[in-house]
Design a protein around this motif. Structure first.
Motif, PDB file in Angstrom:
ATOM      1  N   LYS A 268       0.742  -1.147   0.332  1.00 16.20           N
ATOM      2  CA  LYS A 268       0.380  -0.131   0.347  1.00 16.20           C
ATOM      3  C   LYS A 268       1.236   1.009  -0.080  1.00 16.20           C
ATOM      4  N   ASP A 269       0.026   2.281  -0.104  1.00 17.27           N
ATOM      5  CA  ASP A 269       0.756   3.254  -0.326  1.00 17.27           C
ATOM      6  C   ASP A 269       0.853   4.290   1.270  1.00 17.27           C
ATOM      7  N   ARG A 270       1.614   5.178   1.587  1.00 15.50           N
ATOM      8  CA  ARG A 270       2.251   5.159   3.066  1.00 15.50           C
ATOM      9  C   ARG A 270       0.880   6.574   3.043  1.00 15.50           C
ATOM     10  N   GLU A 271       0.711   6.538   4.088  1.00 14.80           N
ATOM     11  CA  GLU A 271      -0.090   7.864   3.975  1.00 14.80           C
ATOM     12  C   GLU A 271       0.059   8.149   5.199  1.00 14.80           C
ATOM     13  N   CYS A 272      -0.524   9.558   5.278  1.00 12.08           N
ATOM     14  CA  CYS A 272      -0.989  10.003   7.174  1.00 12.08           C
ATOM     15  C   CYS A 272      -2.103   9.638   8.231  1.00 12.08           C
ATOM     16  N   VAL A 273      -1.563   9.371   9.003  1.00 14.44           N
ATOM     17  CA  VAL A 273      -2.081   8.839  10.191  1.00 14.44           C
ATOM     18  C   VAL A 273      -2.891  10.114  10.979  1.00 14.44           C
ATOM     19  N   ALA A 274      -1.659  11.107  11.316  1.00 17.87           N
ATOM     20  CA  ALA A 274      -2.035  12.248  12.272  1.00 17.87           C
ATOM     21  C   ALA A 274      -1.462  13.043  12.066  1.00 17.87           C
ATOM     22  N   ALA A 275      -1.126  14.387  11.907  1.00 11.91           N
ATOM     23  CA  ALA A 275      -0.733  15.227  11.886  1.00 11.91           C
ATOM     24  C   ALA A 275      -0.976  16.262  13.330  1.00 11.91           C
ATOM     25  N   ILE A 276       0.140  17.017  13.749  1.00 13.07           N
ATOM     26  CA  ILE A 276       0.210  17.881  14.770  1.00 13.07           C
ATOM     27  C   ILE A 276       0.840  19.538  14.682  1.00 13.07           C
ATOM     28  N   SER A 277      -0.177  20.291  15.612  1.00 16.55           N
ATOM     29  CA  SER A 277       0.824  21.792  14.762  1.00 16.55           C
ATOM     30  C   SER A 277       2.074  21.755  15.210  1.00 16.55           C
ATOM     31  N   TRP A 278       2.760  23.117  15.744  1.00 15.02           N
ATOM     32  CA  TRP A 278       3.811  22.896  16.080  1.00 15.02           C
ATOM     33  C   TRP A 278       3.918  23.524  17.488  1.00 15.02           C
ATOM     34  N   ASN A 279       3.196  24.311  17.341  1.00 14.08           N
ATOM     35  CA  ASN A 279       2.010  24.983  19.244  1.00 14.08           C
ATOM     36  C   ASN A 279       1.204  23.422  19.405  1.00 14.08           C
ATOM     37  N   GLY A 280       0.751  22.077  18.870  1.00 14.41           N
ATOM     38  CA  GLY A 280       0.511  21.101  19.501  1.00 14.41           C
ATOM     39  C   GLY A 280      -0.782  21.897  19.583  1.00 14.41           C
TER      40      GLY A 280
END
Length: 127
Positions: A43-55
């Protein structure tokens, strides 16, 4: 430059929990959005989660909403992925990644916006 090192992967049973850690060094990690990606076999790599620089902002792919959480401790230059109620389909190599740009206003989910990557950690969920 930012160097990223993941840890915490392993073999667990369905329904178990696991916490992944991403230790950062180098350029100021606290000014950069970051995320967790995963790639399952074939499968292709997928983004599971992301967080901003300040949380303050987070996002999740639909398949993990309500089960996964993302957090960061900028004082420790560390990001975490808290995975609960794991399913067999969560089996993958998990990568942490840091954004190319500092203080970006929007969380990105595409690989091209992430210029710094860890080596990956395997998560295997048995049925």
């Amino acid at each position: 430059q930012v160097q990223l090192v993941e840890s915490g992967g392993g073999l667990v049973q369905a329904g178990d929990s696991l916490r992944l850690s991403c230790a950062a060094s180098g350029r100021t990690f606290s000014s950069i959005n970051a995320g967790w990606f995963r790639q399952a076999p074939g499968k292709d790599r997928e983004c599971v989660a992301a967080i901003s620089w300040n949380g303050c902002s987070t996002l999740f792919t639909d398949s993990v909403k309500g089960r996964f959480a993302i957090s960061r401790d900028n004082a420790k230059n560390t990001m975490y992925l808290h995975m609960n109620s794991l399913k067999h389909e969560d089996t993958a190599v998990y990568y942490c990644a840091a954004d190319n740009s500092a203080f970006r206003d929007v969380l990105m989910t595409t690989e091209l916006h992430y210029g710094y990557w860890g080596q990956g950690t395997q998560v295997t969920v048995s049925t």
